[in-house]
Design an enzyme around this catalytic site. Structure first.
Site, PDB file in Angstrom:
ATOM      1  N   ASN A  82      30.278  -1.305  23.038  1.00 25.80           N
ATOM      2  CA  ASN A  82      30.016  -1.452  21.614  1.00 25.80           C
ATOM      3  C   ASN A  82      28.618  -1.982  21.307  1.00 25.80           C
ATOM      4  OD1 ASN A  82      30.789  -2.143  18.642  1.00 25.80           O
ATOM      5  ND2 ASN A  82      30.225  -4.121  19.536  1.00 25.80           N
ATOM      6  N   GLY A  84      24.900  -2.737  20.515  1.00 24.99           N
ATOM      7  CA  GLY A  84      23.848  -1.855  20.033  1.00 24.99           C
ATOM      8  C   GLY A  84      22.871  -2.580  19.128  1.00 24.99           C
ATOM      9  N   GLY A 143      14.264   8.020   9.771  1.00 29.80           N
ATOM     10  CA  GLY A 143      13.779   6.725  10.244  1.00 29.80           C
ATOM     11  C   GLY A 143      14.534   6.167  11.434  1.00 29.80           C
ATOM     12  N   TYR A 147      17.561   5.584  17.409  1.00 29.28           N
ATOM     13  CA  TYR A 147      18.994   5.267  17.290  1.00 29.28           C
ATOM     14  C   TYR A 147      19.844   6.532  17.335  1.00 29.28           C
ATOM     15  CZ  TYR A 147      23.219   3.074  15.353  1.00 29.28           C
ATOM     16  OH  TYR A 147      24.501   2.611  15.150  1.00 29.28           O
ATOM     17  N   PRO A 177      31.593   5.652  14.196  1.00 25.26           N
ATOM     18  CA  PRO A 177      31.802   5.025  12.888  1.00 25.26           C
ATOM     19  C   PRO A 177      30.843   5.562  11.838  1.00 25.26           C
ATOM     20  CG  PRO A 177      31.568   3.378  14.652  1.00 25.26           C
ATOM     21  CD  PRO A 177      31.110   4.705  15.194  1.00 25.26           C
ATOM     22  N   GLY A 178      31.313   5.589  10.613  1.00 24.20           N
ATOM     23  CA  GLY A 178      30.429   5.822   9.485  1.00 24.20           C
ATOM     24  C   GLY A 178      29.846   4.493   9.042  1.00 24.20           C
ATOM     25  N   TYR A 179      29.635   4.342   7.756  1.00 22.81           N
ATOM     26  CA  TYR A 179      29.062   3.097   7.236  1.00 22.81           C
ATOM     27  C   TYR A 179      30.166   2.058   7.063  1.00 22.81           C
ATOM     28  CZ  TYR A 179      24.535   5.239   6.721  1.00 22.81           C
ATOM     29  OH  TYR A 179      23.327   5.832   7.001  1.00 22.81           O
TER      30      TYR A 179
END
Length: 240
Positions: A82, A84, A143, A147, A177-179
């Site tokens: 997980n 990051g 941007g 990532y 995952p999304g936001y």
């Protein structure tokens, strides 16, 4: 004896939710953290989950940590990659340092930890590996070339390793995952956050627990026929 799970970046945000969910469901959980000692100590005191500090981007540090955890707990049955970081900027402004920092922490860490636990999983003919990707590794994001590249790499890594582990009872899956309503996302300016939410069909940010429940599903003993898959938990924002 309960399954032993190692969760990287497991004391804050999504990682914290994963650690707590697994503990609540009877797993023996070990949470890794990198540098925030205060948060890790508070997490351990409140929840009783042991914490181990090491740099997931450093292969030698991972070897040492896995050796110690194995000595302390006997084995590692479940690995949740997980941990990051982000170092956002457009490519024409991005430094080589920030490119490598994100690739090393977000992607190379998956190799480091998987390589350190895979032999034990193969010997025991059981393992559950879940790698946390991202919607931005599927769809890209302005941007975030570093990532997005790292998270996209996780999805390919997952599919390849799943093929290698399948015959030994080891499943390897990813969650994208999304936001999610973490501190980092909540810190986004309100007008920007409103635009993000407007693009999510369910009309809200996700909760860290949404991701944790997905991890719990994939690491269960009963999930042995699910491998090489990416579970997208994003409220319908990107249907991949």
């Amino acid at each position: 004896m309960s399954r032993v799970a190692l969760v990287t970046g497991g004391t804050r945000g999504i990682g914290k939710a994963i650690s707590l969910h697994l503990k609540e469901h009877g797993y023996t959980v070990i949470a890794n953290y990198s540098s925030n000692n205060d948060a890790a100590v508070a997490f351990h005191k409140k929840h009783g989950i042991p914490v181990y500090q090491f740099d997931v981007s450093d292969f030698s540090a991972c070897q040492k940590a896995v050796k110690q955890i194995t000595s302390d707990y006997g084995h590692i049955d479940i690995l949740v990659n997980n941990a990051g970081i982000t170092r956002d900027s457009t490519l024409h402004n991005m430094t080589e340092e920030n490119w490598h920092a994100v690739l090393d922490t977000n992607l190379s860490s998956c190799f480091n930890l998987c390589r350190c636990v895979i032999d034990g999983m193969r010997e025991r003919e059981f393992g559950r590996i879940v790698n946390i990707g991202s919607i931005n590794g599927q769809a890209g994001q302005y941007g975030q070339v570093n990532y997005a590249a790292a998270k996209s790499g996780i999805h390919g890594f997952t599919k390849a390793l799943a093929q290698e582990g399948a015959g030994k009872g080891i499943t390897v899956n990813a969650i994208a995952p999304g936001y999610i309503a973490t501190d980092m996302v909540r810190a986004v300016p309100e007008k920007v956050l409103e635009k993000i939410i407007a693009k999510i069909p369910v009309g809200r940010l996700g909760d860290a627990e949404d991701i944790a429940r997905g991890v719990g599903f994939l690491v269960a003993d009963e999930a042995g026929f699910i491998t090489g898959s990416t579970l997208s938990i994003n409220g319908g924002q990107h249907m991949y």
